[in-house]
Write a protein that holds these residues in place. Structure first.
Motif, PDB file in Angstrom:
ATOM      1  N   GLY A 175      45.663  30.303  47.831  1.00 27.91           N
ATOM      2  CA  GLY A 175      44.653  30.225  46.794  1.00 27.91           C
ATOM      3  C   GLY A 175      45.167  29.524  45.566  1.00 27.91           C
ATOM      4  O   GLY A 175      46.131  28.748  45.621  1.00 27.91           O
ATOM      5  N   ARG A 220      43.644  33.852  36.087  1.00 28.15           N
ATOM      6  CA  ARG A 220      42.583  34.142  37.060  1.00 28.15           C
ATOM      7  C   ARG A 220      43.067  33.610  38.403  1.00 28.15           C
ATOM      8  O   ARG A 220      43.339  32.408  38.543  1.00 28.15           O
ATOM      9  CB  ARG A 220      41.252  33.498  36.680  1.00 28.15           C
ATOM     10  CG  ARG A 220      40.109  33.884  37.631  1.00 28.15           C
ATOM     11  CD  ARG A 220      38.779  33.287  37.172  1.00 28.15           C
ATOM     12  NE  ARG A 220      37.680  33.793  37.972  1.00 28.15           N
ATOM     13  CZ  ARG A 220      37.272  33.264  39.130  1.00 28.15           C
ATOM     14  NH1 ARG A 220      37.919  32.194  39.617  1.00 28.15           N
ATOM     15  NH2 ARG A 220      36.271  33.784  39.802  1.00 28.15           N
ATOM     16  N   THR A 221      43.191  34.500  39.368  1.00 27.70           N
ATOM     17  CA  THR A 221      43.734  34.155  40.678  1.00 27.70           C
ATOM     18  C   THR A 221      42.697  34.431  41.749  1.00 27.70           C
ATOM     19  O   THR A 221      42.078  35.504  41.756  1.00 27.70           O
ATOM     20  CB  THR A 221      45.005  34.966  40.974  1.00 27.70           C
ATOM     21  OG1 THR A 221      45.948  34.766  39.915  1.00 27.70           O
ATOM     22  CG2 THR A 221      45.625  34.542  42.287  1.00 27.70           C
ATOM     23  N   VAL A 222      42.521  33.471  42.641  1.00 29.86           N
ATOM     24  CA  VAL A 222      41.623  33.639  43.785  1.00 29.86           C
ATOM     25  C   VAL A 222      42.444  33.385  45.050  1.00 29.86           C
ATOM     26  O   VAL A 222      43.020  32.306  45.217  1.00 29.86           O
ATOM     27  CB  VAL A 222      40.417  32.683  43.731  1.00 29.86           C
ATOM     28  CG1 VAL A 222      39.523  32.882  44.953  1.00 29.86           C
ATOM     29  CG2 VAL A 222      39.618  32.907  42.444  1.00 29.86           C
ATOM     30  N   ARG A 235      42.571  33.787  49.408  1.00 31.53           N
ATOM     31  CA  ARG A 235      41.799  34.008  50.633  1.00 31.53           C
ATOM     32  C   ARG A 235      42.757  34.170  51.806  1.00 31.53           C
ATOM     33  O   ARG A 235      43.806  33.518  51.856  1.00 31.53           O
ATOM     34  CB  ARG A 235      40.831  32.851  50.888  1.00 31.53           C
ATOM     35  CG  ARG A 235      41.492  31.514  51.145  1.00 31.53           C
ATOM     36  CD  ARG A 235      40.460  30.403  51.283  1.00 31.53           C
ATOM     37  NE  ARG A 235      41.049  29.148  51.737  1.00 31.53           N
ATOM     38  CZ  ARG A 235      41.655  28.272  50.969  1.00 31.53           C
ATOM     39  NH1 ARG A 235      41.754  28.506  49.665  1.00 31.53           N
ATOM     40  NH2 ARG A 235      42.158  27.156  51.475  1.00 31.53           N
ATOM     41  N   ALA A 257      37.518  36.906  49.955  1.00 32.34           N
ATOM     42  CA  ALA A 257      38.500  36.417  49.003  1.00 32.34           C
ATOM     43  C   ALA A 257      38.827  37.514  47.989  1.00 32.34           C
ATOM     44  O   ALA A 257      38.020  38.417  47.734  1.00 32.34           O
ATOM     45  CB  ALA A 257      37.984  35.177  48.297  1.00 32.34           C
ATOM     46  N   THR A 275      39.897  38.255  44.096  1.00 32.81           N
ATOM     47  CA  THR A 275      39.935  37.682  42.751  1.00 32.81           C
ATOM     48  C   THR A 275      40.636  38.653  41.819  1.00 32.81           C
ATOM     49  O   THR A 275      40.262  39.828  41.742  1.00 32.81           O
ATOM     50  CB  THR A 275      38.527  37.380  42.232  1.00 32.81           C
ATOM     51  OG1 THR A 275      37.877  36.453  43.104  1.00 32.81           O
ATOM     52  CG2 THR A 275      38.587  36.780  40.827  1.00 32.81           C
ATOM     53  N   ARG A 276      41.646  38.161  41.129  1.00 32.01           N
ATOM     54  CA  ARG A 276      42.413  38.980  40.202  1.00 32.01           C
ATOM     55  C   ARG A 276      42.439  38.302  38.836  1.00 32.01           C
ATOM     56  O   ARG A 276      42.559  37.080  38.747  1.00 32.01           O
ATOM     57  CB  ARG A 276      43.844  39.186  40.696  1.00 32.01           C
ATOM     58  CG  ARG A 276      43.960  39.848  42.064  1.00 32.01           C
ATOM     59  CD  ARG A 276      45.416  40.084  42.440  1.00 32.01           C
ATOM     60  NE  ARG A 276      46.056  41.016  41.523  1.00 32.01           N
ATOM     61  CZ  ARG A 276      46.008  42.355  41.662  1.00 32.01           C
ATOM     62  NH1 ARG A 276      45.366  42.892  42.683  1.00 32.01           N
ATOM     63  NH2 ARG A 276      46.622  43.135  40.785  1.00 32.01           N
ATOM     64  N   THR A 277      42.348  39.079  37.783  1.00 30.91           N
ATOM     65  CA  THR A 277      42.470  38.567  36.423  1.00 30.91           C
ATOM     66  C   THR A 277      43.541  39.358  35.693  1.00 30.91           C
ATOM     67  O   THR A 277      43.781  40.538  35.987  1.00 30.91           O
ATOM     68  CB  THR A 277      41.141  38.673  35.658  1.00 30.91           C
ATOM     69  OG1 THR A 277      40.708  40.047  35.654  1.00 30.91           O
ATOM     70  CG2 THR A 277      40.073  37.817  36.312  1.00 30.91           C
ATOM     71  N   GLY A 284      42.205  43.463  40.343  1.00 33.58           N
ATOM     72  CA  GLY A 284      41.036  42.892  40.994  1.00 33.58           C
ATOM     73  C   GLY A 284      40.071  43.967  41.395  1.00 33.58           C
ATOM     74  O   GLY A 284      40.261  45.148  41.085  1.00 33.58           O
TER      75      GLY A 284
END
Length: 562
Positions: free
Chosen positions: A236, A251-253, A255, A263, A265-267, A284
Motif C-alpha cells: 500500500g 495516512r496509510t492504506v 491491502r 483494505a 486504513t490507518r491514520t 485504524g
C-alpha cells in the motif's frame, strides 16, 4: 545511565580540573537542557555538563534517564519540557544511524535471540537481567562505563554478586594486557573491558553523522510492504504531511496481497529524532479483538540517511506481542515492484499465473524477467498497480530466490524456486505468553509454520537452505513433560486454527493439582496438510511455549511517563 547529585555537585564545586574525565566531552548548547539539568550536572568552561556530555543514546535512553532523575533526584520538569529535552539530546548526544540500526530491535519491541553477546562472562554480567541491546543503546566514555557499573552495584544487590563471579578463562589463554598471569579476573572486569571497546563515546560513525545531521524531509507518498505474523502480507501507500518541526501526520492504506479481505486504513502522527529515528502512533478501524489489525499501535522506524527508504515495526498489545513488520520506499515517477503472488514456484510448473504488484508500472505489455529457469509465457493483463503473467519453470531450474525485473524496476529475492518442502520451522522457536484476565491483561503468542528446502548441499539447517514462506498446517498443543502428571495442556490455554495462543486466566486453579496457577510449558505443534517427508508422512514441526504469570512490575513507571 546518569547519576546526578553529590558527585556532579562536588565536581562543579572543585572546578573543571577536578573532573576525572580524560576524554573530550560533547558540549551541551540547548538552553533548556542547561536550565533543567545544570543545577546538578555542573558545567565547565567548554560547555560540557558533567555526566551528560560524556554519554550518547537513543530517544528511549534519554527518556529513561529523565524518568530516573524524577524518581531518584526530584527533578521538576513538565511533560513538554521533557519531550523537548529528549528531542534535543537525541540529536546532539544521540547515536549515528549505523549505531542505532544495530539496536533497533529494542524500540521496535522485538523478542529475538541476541547475537551481540561475545561470551558467557558478558552474558552473566549484563544480559542475565536485561537485553544486551540495553547497554549497547548507549555510548559512554571509559569513566562513564565504570560509573554505570558502580550504579548497578549501588541499586541492585544481584549485580554485585554477578560482577564478582570469577571469569571463565579458556585453557591456555594468555593474560590480559598488563595483567599478571596469576590474577583471576571477574565477570564484571571482563564485561567492563569489552563494553568500553564495543561502545566508546567517540566513534567514526558519530563524527561523520554529527557533521551532516539535518532535518528530515519525509513529506510525500511512500510505498509500503508489510507482513503480520498469522495474517499475511500487505502492500500500500503511506502519505506523510509535515505537521511542524520534525513532526508529521500520516495516512496509510494497505491491502492484502492475496486479494482477500478489505483494505486497511490507518491514520496517525510521528516525530523524527536526529533526522532518521521515527517514533509515532496510528490506528485504524476494526479494533476490538486482541490481534485486530486496526488496533492502536506505536510505530518505531529507521529511515536511511538518504531519506529514500525505511523499515521498522508498528506494534500493539499489553506485551507488544502483535505488530506489522514494514518496509518503506519513497514513491517517485519511476516504476517500482513491491511483491509477487504466489510466494513460491515449484520446478517443472507450467503456466503458473503470477501477480506482480507495484507502483507506476507500464500501461502497455513489455519485457519482464523472472530470473534463471523461469520463462514468461505471456502477459495476461497490465495496470499501473499490477501485472499478471503466466510463466513456466524449467525442470532443471536451480533452487533459490529470484529477482523480478520489470521496466527497469527490480525487486530482489521476490520469490523462491524450489523442488520440495524438506522441512518446516515453527516461529518463534521459543514463545512466551502470560496468564491474565482476572486482574491483569493477557499476553498472547502468535505462531507461524515456515517451509524450507534443504538447498544445494542437501542438508537441513545450513546457509543455503531455501526459505519458502508459510505452509498450510493444522495446529495443536502437546505436553512438555517438565513435571510428571501436571497436565499443562489442560490448563495453560488454547491454540486457535490460525495459531494464535490465548492463555488461561490468572490466579490459583482449584481444579488443578495442588491448586496451582495455570502456568506451564507446552509444545505448539504444526502438521502439514499436504507436504510429506521422505517416508510419506506429513511434515511436522514444533515450537516451545512458556505460559507464565502476568508481569506484576513494569519498569517504565506510568506515573513519570505522562
Amino acid at each position: 545511565m546518569l547519576l546526578a547529585g553529590a558527585t556532579a555537585s562536588l565536581a562543579g564545586a572543585q572546578g573543571e580540573d577536578a573532573s576525572p574525565e580524560k576524554e573530550a566531552g560533547i558540549p551541551v548548547t540547548d538552553p533548556l537542557v542547561v536550565e533543567k539539568c545544570g543545577s546538578c550536572h555542573a558545567a565547565d568552561s567548554k560547555g560540557n555538563l558533567s555526566r551528560i556530555s560524556w554519554s550518547r543514546t537513543t530517544p528511549e535512553g534519554w527518556a529513561q534517564a529523565i524518568k530516573r532523575m524524577v524518581r531518584l533526584n526530584g527533578l521538576d520538569i513538565s511533560p513538554d519540557q521533557s519531550r523537548a529535552i529528549v528531542a534535543s539530546l537525541s540529536t546532539s548526544h544521540g547515536l549515528s544511524p549505523e549505531e542505532a540500526k544495530a539496536v533497533m530491535y529494542i524500540p521496535e519491541k522485538r523478542m529475538i535471540d541476541e547475537t551481540n553477546i561475545p561470551n558467557d562472562d558478558v552474558r552473566g554480567a549484563c544480559a542475565a537481567c536485561h537485553a544486551m541491546g540495553q547497554p549497547l543503546s548507549w555510548r559512554r566514555s571509559r569513566h562513564e562505563w565504570k560509573l554505570l557499573q558502580d550504579l548497578h552495584v549501588a541499586l541492585y544487590s544481584q549485580a554485585d554478586a554477578q560482577y564478582r563471579r570469577p571469569a571463565a578463562v579458556p585453557p591456555g589463554a594468555a593474560p590480559a594486557e598488563g595483567e599478571a598471569p596469576a590474577k583471576k579476573r571477574t565477570r564484571g572486569e571482563v564485561a567492563l573491558e569489552w563494553i568500553r571497546k564495543a561502545a566508546p563515546l567517540h566513534t567514526p560513525e558519530w563524527a561523520a553523522w554529527s557533521a551532516r545531521v539535518r532535518s528530515p524531509k519525509l513529506a510525500g507518498e511512500w510505498l509500503v510492504t508489510a507482513s503480520v505474523p498469522g495474517k499475511g502480507r500487505y502492500v500500500g501507500t503511506m502519505t506523510l504531511a509535515a505537521g511542524g518541526a520534525d513532526r508529521f501526520t500520516t495516512r496509510t492504506v494497505l491491502r492484502p496481497i492475496d486479494g482477500e479481505g478489505p483494505a486497511i486504513t490507518r491514520t496517525g502522527s510521528g516525530l523524527v529524532y536526529a533526522g532518521y529515528g521515527w517514533r509515532g502512533m496510528s490506528q485504524g478501524g476494526g479494533a476490538g479483538a486482541p490481534d485486530a489489525l486496526g488496533n492502536a499501535a506505536r510505530e518505531a522506524m529507521w529511515f536511511d540517511p538518504d531519506q529514500k527508504s525505511g523499515d521498522g515495526r508498528w506494534y500493539w498489545g499489553e506485551y507488544h506481542e502483535f505488530g506489522y513488520d514494514v518496509k518503506l520506499t519513497r514513491a517517485s515517477a519511476e516504476p517500482a515492484v513491491l511483491a509477487v503472488v504466489p510466494g513460491r514456484l515449484k520446478v517443472g510448473t507450467k503456466g503458473a499465473r503470477l501477480r506482480i504488484l507495484g507502483h507506476n508500472l507500464p500501461a502497455q505489455p513489455g519485457d519482464v524477467d523472472l530470473g534463471s529457469g523461469v520463462t514468461v509465457r505471456r502477459v495476461v493483463s497490465v495496470s499501473p498497480g499490477e501485472w499478471v503473467v503466466e510463466a513456466d519453470v524449467a525442470p532443471a531450474a536451480p533452487s533459490g530466490p529470484r529477482d523480478v525485473v520489470l521496466a527497469g524496476a527490480v525487486l530482489e529475492k521476490a520469490f523462491p524456486v524450489y523442488r520440495s518442502v524438506d522441512f518446516m520451522k515453527v516461529v518463534p522457536e521459543t514463545g512466551l505468553a502470560r496468564l491474565g484476565g482476572a486482574r491483569h491483561p493477557k499476553g498472547y503468542q502468535q505462531f507461524e509454520a515456515l517451509g524450507f528446502e534443504n538447498g544445494p548441499d542437501g542438508k537441513q539447517g545450513t546457509a543455503d537452505d531455501v526459505a519458502l514462506g508459510p505452509i498450510d498446517v493444522a495446529w495443536s498443543i502437546a505436553e512438555f513433560p517438565t513435571v510428571w502428571y501436571d497436565d499443562d495442556v489442560k490448563f495453560v490455554g488454547k491454540l486457535s486454527p490460525a495459531a494464535l495462543f490465548t492463555p488461561n486466566v490468572d490466579g490459583p486453579n482449584p481444579e488443578r493439582r495442588f491448586g496451582r496457577n495455570n502456568y506451564g510449558e507446552v509444545w505448539a505443534t504444526a502438521t502439514a496438510r499436504a507436504e510429506k517427508d521422505k517416508f510419506g508422512r506429513p511434515l511436522t514441526a514444533r515450537g516451545f511455549l512458556v505460559v507464565t504469570v502476568p508481569s506484576f512490575q513494569r519498569w517504565d513507571q506510568p506515573e513519570v511517563s505522562k
